[in-house]
Design an enzyme around this catalytic site. Structure first.
Site, mmCIF file in Angstrom:
data_model
loop_
_atom_site.group_PDB
_atom_site.id
_atom_site.type_symbol
_atom_site.label_atom_id
_atom_site.label_comp_id
_atom_site.label_asym_id
_atom_site.label_seq_id
_atom_site.Cartn_x
_atom_site.Cartn_y
_atom_site.Cartn_z
ATOM 1 N N HIS A 186 21.732 1.906 -5.848
ATOM 2 C CA HIS A 186 22.969 2.772 -6.198
ATOM 3 C C HIS A 186 23.593 1.822 -7.404
ATOM 4 C CE1 HIS A 186 26.738 4.894 -6.433
ATOM 5 N NE2 HIS A 186 25.943 5.881 -5.896
ATOM 6 N N HIS A 245 18.583 9.179 -5.335
ATOM 7 C CA HIS A 245 19.845 8.754 -5.857
ATOM 8 C C HIS A 245 19.583 7.450 -6.219
ATOM 9 C CE1 HIS A 245 23.897 9.171 -6.879
ATOM 10 N NE2 HIS A 245 24.346 8.613 -5.987
ATOM 11 N N HIS A 270 30.008 13.612 -0.871
ATOM 12 C CA HIS A 270 29.116 12.485 -0.642
ATOM 13 C C HIS A 270 29.181 12.144 0.873
ATOM 14 C CE1 HIS A 270 30.369 11.768 -4.671
ATOM 15 N NE2 HIS A 270 29.559 11.047 -4.816
ATOM 16 N N ASP A 275 25.801 12.963 -1.860
ATOM 17 C CA ASP A 275 25.063 11.890 -2.419
ATOM 18 C C ASP A 275 25.366 10.594 -1.472
ATOM 19 O OD1 ASP A 275 24.583 13.492 -4.445
ATOM 20 O OD2 ASP A 275 25.864 12.329 -5.909
HETATM 21 ZN ZN ZN Z 1 26.210 7.867 -5.660
#
Ligand code: ZN
Length: 241
Positions: free
Chosen positions: A108, A104, A197, A54
């Site tokens: 954010h 995503h 991530h 991510d």
């Molecule tokens: Zn995230």
């Protein structure tokens, strides 16, 4: 809070929308018509693991691509629209390497307490940025911080996005490599979706050295245990293999 929001959302949208959602998924992905609106693991019928990353793309994503290529490991990247507009070439490299690209959000944010209009704009903007940079229109969405809220389900349905969470999350943004590797090895069961991530929200030049080292150590260990790697698209559809 996210589970509570999920329950509230289900109650608020009612059965009609739930049925419409199930039908939409069935039409879009025939072999996956059994799927609910959010999934946290794939088929447990084979020793497959989905590696997911991510918050990218970031300046360090290329290093991660190199490690994955060394093991011939396909993965899935849930990218933020803002990062894609900043580093479109990196986003393109991820797609060109054959990995899945998911949505995503654009900036954010924590979606809890946000209006349906805000949520729709976040998902749409990311969808457009990713498609413009890579030519790929994402089919999967992962909510920032895993938080769901009113309006998210409808926004996903309008954009044809399936929600994907994780079986095990690495905590690679705050813990050290040995902890991350051991946590992911523990969570590595058939069909598991592992969350790591390759960025840190919208940060420029994020330090993802823990993630990179964890992946270097994790991949040979998983292969030794008999696992192989599949993109989210493949691990969710048992009839495809
Ligand atoms: Zn995230």
């Amino acid at each position: 809070m996210s589970a509570f929001a999920g329950i509230l959302e289900s109650t608020a949208t009612g059965l009609t929308l739930v049925s419409a959602g199930a039908l939409a998924y069935a039409v879009r992905v025939p072999s996956c018509s059994w799927l609910d609106s959010s999934v946290s693991r794939g088929a447990g019928t084979r020793p497959a693991i989905a590696l997911t990353f991510d918050d990218g793309p970031s300046e360090s994503t290329a290093q991660l691509l190199e490690i994955l290529a060394r093991y011939g490991a396909p993965a899935s990247f849930f990218q933020c629209g803002t990062n894609v507009r900043r580093l479109p070439g990196v986003a393109r490299e991820v797609a060109a390497a054959g990995h899945d690209i998911g949505n995503h959000s654009d900036t954010h944010p924590l979606l809890a307490l946000k209006s349906p209009g805000f949520i729709q704009r976040e998902l749409s903007a990311a969808q457009e940025a990713i498609e413009r940079a890579t030519g790929v229109r994402p089919r999967y969405f992962r909510a920032p911080y895993g938080a769901r809220w009113f309006g998210l389900r409808a926004a996903q349905q309008r954009l044809g996005l399936q929600s994907v969470t994780w079986t095990t999350i690495a905590l690679d943004w705050k813990r050290q490599t040995p902890f991350v590797v051991s946590r992911l090895l523990q969570g590595a069961t058939q069909g598991a979706i592992l969350c790591m991530h390759d960025g840190r929200a919208l940060k420029h030049r994020p330090d993802i050295s823990v993630t990179l080292q964890a992946v270097r150590e994790l991949l040979p260990k998983l292969i030794e245990r008999g696992f192989h790697f599949e993109k989210v698209t493949d691990i969710l559809c048992p009839t495809k293999n």
